[in-house]
Write an enzyme that holds these catalytic residues in place. Structure first.
Site, mmCIF file in Angstrom:
data_model
loop_
_atom_site.group_PDB
_atom_site.id
_atom_site.type_symbol
_atom_site.label_atom_id
_atom_site.label_comp_id
_atom_site.label_asym_id
_atom_site.label_seq_id
_atom_site.Cartn_x
_atom_site.Cartn_y
_atom_site.Cartn_z
ATOM 1 N N THR A 74 -9.443 5.157 -61.470
ATOM 2 C CA THR A 74 -9.764 6.218 -62.431
ATOM 3 C C THR A 74 -10.611 5.647 -63.567
ATOM 4 O O THR A 74 -11.371 6.377 -64.196
ATOM 5 C CB THR A 74 -8.481 6.867 -62.995
ATOM 6 O OG1 THR A 74 -7.541 5.834 -63.298
ATOM 7 C CG2 THR A 74 -7.875 7.832 -62.006
ATOM 8 N N LYS A 104 -8.157 -6.166 -56.164
ATOM 9 C CA LYS A 104 -9.210 -5.649 -57.057
ATOM 10 C C LYS A 104 -10.337 -6.668 -57.235
ATOM 11 O O LYS A 104 -11.413 -6.349 -57.692
ATOM 12 C CB LYS A 104 -8.614 -5.278 -58.421
ATOM 13 C CG LYS A 104 -7.630 -4.100 -58.356
ATOM 14 C CD LYS A 104 -7.049 -3.791 -59.735
ATOM 15 C CE LYS A 104 -5.922 -2.778 -59.710
ATOM 16 N NZ LYS A 104 -6.387 -1.378 -59.597
ATOM 17 N N LYS A 143 -14.011 7.085 -65.726
ATOM 18 C CA LYS A 143 -14.170 7.059 -67.190
ATOM 19 C C LYS A 143 -15.472 6.368 -67.573
ATOM 20 O O LYS A 143 -16.199 6.828 -68.460
ATOM 21 C CB LYS A 143 -12.976 6.342 -67.835
ATOM 22 C CG LYS A 143 -11.662 7.084 -67.652
ATOM 23 C CD LYS A 143 -10.437 6.229 -67.978
ATOM 24 C CE LYS A 143 -9.183 6.869 -67.384
ATOM 25 N NZ LYS A 143 -8.023 5.950 -67.330
ATOM 26 N N LYS A 189 -8.816 -3.558 -65.810
ATOM 27 C CA LYS A 189 -7.863 -2.952 -64.877
ATOM 28 C C LYS A 189 -6.746 -3.969 -64.665
ATOM 29 O O LYS A 189 -6.852 -5.104 -65.129
ATOM 30 C CB LYS A 189 -8.543 -2.624 -63.546
ATOM 31 C CG LYS A 189 -9.343 -3.821 -62.969
ATOM 32 C CD LYS A 189 -10.074 -3.471 -61.686
ATOM 33 C CE LYS A 189 -11.354 -2.713 -61.876
ATOM 34 N NZ LYS A 189 -11.389 -1.402 -61.282
ATOM 35 N N ARG A 190 -5.677 -3.574 -63.987
ATOM 36 C CA ARG A 190 -4.638 -4.551 -63.707
ATOM 37 C C ARG A 190 -5.190 -5.725 -62.898
ATOM 38 O O ARG A 190 -6.149 -5.580 -62.160
ATOM 39 C CB ARG A 190 -3.492 -3.890 -62.924
ATOM 40 C CG ARG A 190 -2.579 -3.064 -63.788
ATOM 41 C CD ARG A 190 -1.858 -3.918 -64.823
ATOM 42 N NE ARG A 190 -0.809 -4.713 -64.215
ATOM 43 C CZ ARG A 190 0.489 -4.512 -64.373
ATOM 44 N NH1 ARG A 190 0.919 -3.529 -65.145
ATOM 45 N NH2 ARG A 190 1.371 -5.293 -63.792
ATOM 46 N N HIS A 249 -0.061 6.977 -53.763
ATOM 47 C CA HIS A 249 -1.076 6.328 -54.607
ATOM 48 C C HIS A 249 -1.475 4.946 -54.128
ATOM 49 O O HIS A 249 -2.018 4.166 -54.914
ATOM 50 C CB HIS A 249 -0.565 6.185 -56.044
ATOM 51 C CG HIS A 249 -0.384 7.475 -56.767
ATOM 52 N ND1 HIS A 249 -1.359 8.023 -57.581
ATOM 53 C CD2 HIS A 249 0.656 8.326 -56.806
ATOM 54 C CE1 HIS A 249 -0.909 9.155 -58.087
ATOM 55 N NE2 HIS A 249 0.316 9.361 -57.630
#
Ligand code: 26V
Length: 858
Positions: A703, A599, A707, A593-594, A402
């Site tokens: 993910t 990111k 969504k 998100k984290r 992952h």
């Protein structure tokens, strides 16, 4: 809706009703029409059972309230009612569960044991109501008792037994496995404390323990009688077993692994799988020994030590710390799960056929210590030959990777492994030896290659590379999005890809439409059903049929109204929860998100600061900018200093921007604390714009991106992870792409990346960074955010500055596009229509076809 005549009416107290009817209760036979329609292939389970009518539900509810909680309705509190209600839903599912377990025992077929250290489940109540088709009955039943079902919903504390994407994926996958009627047990850890609760103090993250079990959980079934003994420490020895030399492990200490079962119901198909989470308890024998020695304090200390194993979820999700307790957790659940499965086999089971019965799917490397454990059981305990055991093992495991961040790949020091799991370490050594022999056979004494492929790395310390062990031991290795799987093959494990042709494959992630469309967005769900009928929730590609509706102005208007209503709903949630308002007419721009540097929340901050600076410097009139509300949700690992600084900065920018009259009504920044699954279900359906802005080549899949798209948000994103596939599907014209591609990133690194050059070259960027550096967001104190600024200018590992100008330019296109609301809605509908591929049902079908080969049993 079927309402029985005998539901409680005024004058008749429900308690009397319960007391008089409960004792003589028989199954209520008032069947309710199947919500999928009787002819639907999945409509196999007519809704019958004790709670299958409003009256039956009321009776069962009152019985649970009276008998399980020991209170009368009139004396009950919210917690009592929530419990009794949940138990009633559970009762309904129980019959199915037992029936399905019996079926699996009688006619066993190949199943999946999903091994995952994390399950980020979210609230269970609504999901279980939906899966059982009981929502309407239950709502009516509660109304008959004078209870607002929403208040019951609000009682549930979500089990946050995961960090982020990996844990939520596991939860989506077990939902899809049950919906596809594939026999599956999800195995994991019942952490007493899940992911921490986040609050802000002075804009900085403060972590609070997540005591989700304080009031107990109605969804779990403890089975202390089925506890397993899990061993640690000690030493190994060899002995002569009637002429055969064998090894055995003489452990030093043990703990009990107590299973807790949770129902995992398929959607309206009558199939119920099991999630089995292990909780650590001190062993009686250990206590007794210490107790007999008279050392009471030592006995208590030992107990605490043992029970620490399942105490808390590690809140780090990328930088393995090599902590002993974490290795204990990993072995604890991997060994308990594998042992649990093997024990269910008949005594005369031929172990060489094990691969026909089970596949152990490794969710990242966290359960990989299960590989030497299975070998130990087969060789030491079941006395199989090494080669036979290895052949079985290699067929029974499959590994999902992952990540792409090299620092996230787990390694365990040989030192620690030797101390904690000495026999498993010996087995790892032997696996490695035999593997390297094969490599030598193929390539000769290519020492460089041998060193690169060895499961044991020598530097900086002797340690075991768990991803390599997983790869060698697995029948298949998969990445989680097309690009990720390609990079995995080409960059992370290229030697293994060459050595094992056909072992590597891709399964692009997916999300469950039951939770993330149907439950989270009932307005959109109804609109879809009105347009294309039922059936799409279990066949999400059918959303394609919405494409033609995108051309229909009435449908577009209705779709836009659903979005507006979702924003109003979020506004209510936010006012309640955080005292924030979501302003009317604003573009709702969400980044949830984290918090991770890769990111690039920092890129988002620079965009906001740029917009703000352009107005306050007078370069742009406030009235000329598109009103936007930026919403952030993000937890930082408690020890991740830079991530916490970025949280502080986002809050600081928000405070200044939100208070500045010059941008009033134009720019707003909300950072909602403690982002979790429950909140995601409210934020995602309300969003217009989905921020997926990681540096290309860093986000394995994502993910949240799926969504958002499925809920009609447009994406602004890089060519990274599953964004690539989203864009391919929705079309370039319905996606805001920016930034370098992965090869471009590589090329820039190769040329020598100097972030300061980008700073110099772009006036907006210079002004934004200078404003942060000036102390404008820290009360004039320049030192507060200095580490962020210098990190950007002189390090910038994730190339925020390199992608800045492209990002800002694309955001201008977003503004322009949003100005044409009707065209925006058109694009949003096409996003929904074209993203059916991202159902986790499709992911699971891919796993079945490419990896598991487990036929559905219904
Ligand atoms: C790693 C570690 C390492 C050390 C300590 C604890 C810990 C806990 C979790 C993890 C997993 C990190 C990997 C992860 O969450 N990957 C995410 O997986 C998602 C599902 O495949 C994917 O969508 C995200 O892109 C990816 O970052």
């Amino acid at each position: 809706m079927t309402t029985s005549d005998s539901s409680p009416t005024a004058g008749e107290t429900p308690e009397t009703h319960a007391e008089t009817s409960a004792a003589t209760e028989t199954a209520d036979t008032t069947a309710v029409p199947h919500p999928l329609g009787a002819s639907h292939p999945l409509a196999l389970a007519p809704v019958t059972g004790p709670a299958s009518s409003v009256d039956g539900f009321v009776r069962q509810f009152l019985r649970n309230l009276n008998h399980e909680r020991g209170v009368a309705l009139s004396a009950s509190n919210d917690a009592d009612r929530y419990f009794a209600f949940a138990l009633t839903v559970r009762d309904y599912l129980m019959a199915r569960w037992l029936e399905d377990l019996r079926r699996q025992r009688e006619k066993p077929s190949k199943g999946v044991a999903y091994l995952s250290a994390e399950y980020l489940l979210g609230r269970q109540l609504d999901n279980n109501l939906l899966a059982s088709g009981l929502t309407d009955i239950a709502t009516e039943a509660m109304a008959a008792c004078g209870i607002d079902i929403d208040e019951l919903r609000a009682q549930e504390v979500e089990p946050g037994l995961g960090n982020g994407g990996l844990g939520r994926l596991a939860a989506c996958f077990i939902d899809s496995l049950a919906t596809l009627a594939v026999p599956n047990t999800g195995y994991g850890i019942r952490y007493e404390y899940g992911i921490f609760r986040q609050t802000f103090e002075g804009g900085q993250q403060v972590e609070q323990p997540d005591a989700w079990l304080t009031l107990g959980s109605p969804w779990e079934f403890p089975h202390p009688e089925a506890s397993r003994r899990i061993s640690f420490g000690g030493h190994t020895e060899t002995y002569d077993d009637e002429g055969t030399p064998r090894s055995r492990w003489v452990p030093g200490w043990h703990v009990q692994a107590v299973p807790y079962n949770y129902l995992v119901p398929g959607y309206l198909n009558g199939w119920v799988n099991t999630l089995r989470l292990w909780s650590a308890k001190a062993t009686d024998s250990f206590d007794l020994r210490v107790f007999n020695s008279g050392d009471y304090e030592e006995a208590v200390r030992a107990q605490t030590y043992a029970e620490n194993i399942s105490k808390v979820l590690y809140p780090e999700d990328s930088t393995p710390q090599g902590k002993e307790l974490r290795l204990q957790q990993q072995y604890f659940f991997a060994a308990a799960s594998i042992g649990d499965f093997l024990e269910q086999l008949p005594d005369d089971f031929d172990l060489t056929t094990l691969p026909d019965r089970i596949i152990f799917q490794l969710n990242d490397t966290h359960p990989v210590i299960g590989v030497p454990e299975l070998m130990r059981v087969l060789v030491d305990e079941k006395k199989l030959e090494w080669d036979a055991a290895w052949a079985i093992t290699q067929k029974c495991f499959a590994y999902t990777c992952h990540t792409l961040l090299p620092e996230a790949l787990e390694v365990w020091s040989v030192d620690l492994l030797g101390r904690l799991l000495p026999r498993q370490l010996e087995i790892i050594y032997r696996i490695n030896e035999e593997f390297l022999d094969e490599v030598r056979e193929r390539y000769g004494d290519d020492e460089m290659r041998i060193r690169n492929m060895s499961i044991i790395s020598e530097f900086p310390d002797r340690s075991v590379r768990m991803a390599y062990l997983a790869t060698v031991a697995s029948s298949k290795v998969n990445g989680v999005a097309k690009l990720h799987s390609q990079l995995l093959r080409e960059k992370v494990l290229p030697d293994f890809n060459e050595f094992y042709p056909g072992k590597f494959t891709n399964v692009t992630n997916g999300v469950t439409p039951r939770r993330f469309i149907r439950l989270a967005n009932p307005g959109l769900s109804d609109l879809i059903t009105e347009a294309i009928g039922t059936g799409w929730l279990t066949d999400l590609e059918r959303l394609r049929e919405l494409e033609t509706y995108a051309e229909n102005p009435d449908f577009r208007a209705a779709f836009a109204e659903v979005k507006a209503a979702n924003k109003r709903r979020l506004d209510r949630v936010m006012r309640d929860r955080d005292g924030f308002e979501i302003s009317d007419g604003h573009l709702l721009d969400a980044m949830v998100k984290r918090l991770h540097e890769y990111k690039r929340q920092m890129l988002k901050v620079l965009h906001i600061v740029t917009e703000y600076e352009r107005v306050v410097s007078g370069r742009v009139a406030a009235s000329d900018i598109q009103p936007r509300t930026f919403i952030f949700g993000a937890k930082a690992a408690p020890g991740y200093v830079m991530a916490k600084r970025i949280i502080h900065l986002i809050n600081a920018v928000g405070e200044v921007v939100n208070a500045d009259p010059r941008v009033e009504g134009r720019l707003k920044v909300l950072f909602t604390p403690n982002y979790n699954v429950t909140l995601a279900e409210r934020v995602i359906p309300a969003a217009d714009l989905s921020e997926q802005i990681s540096l290309a080549g860093k986000e394995a899949s994502g993910t949240g991106n799926m969504k958002f798209a499925l809920n009609g948000a447009l994406t602004i994103g890089t060519d990274d992870g599953a964004n690539v596939e989203i864009r391919e599907l929705v079309g370039d014209e319905n996606f805001f792409l920016f930034g370098m591609s992965e090869p471009e990133v590589e090329a820039l690194w190769a040329r020598g990346y100097k972030p300061a050059e980008f700073y110099q070259a772009d006036e907006n960027l210079r002004r934004a960074i200078d404003l942060i550096a000036s102390g404008a967001f820290s009360g004039g104190d320049k030192s507060v955010f200095e580490p962020i600024v210098s990190n950007l200018l002189y390090d910038d590992r994730f190339m925020v500055l390199a992608d800045y100008s492209s990002y800002i330019a694309e955001q201008a296109k977003v503004d322009a596009a949003y100005a044409d609301q009707d065209a925006w809605t058109h694009a949003a509908i096409l996003n929904v229509a074209r993203c059916g591929f991202f159902s986790s049902d499709r992911s699971i079908r891919d796993y079945i076809a490419r990896i598991w080969h487990t036929p559905p049993v219904l």
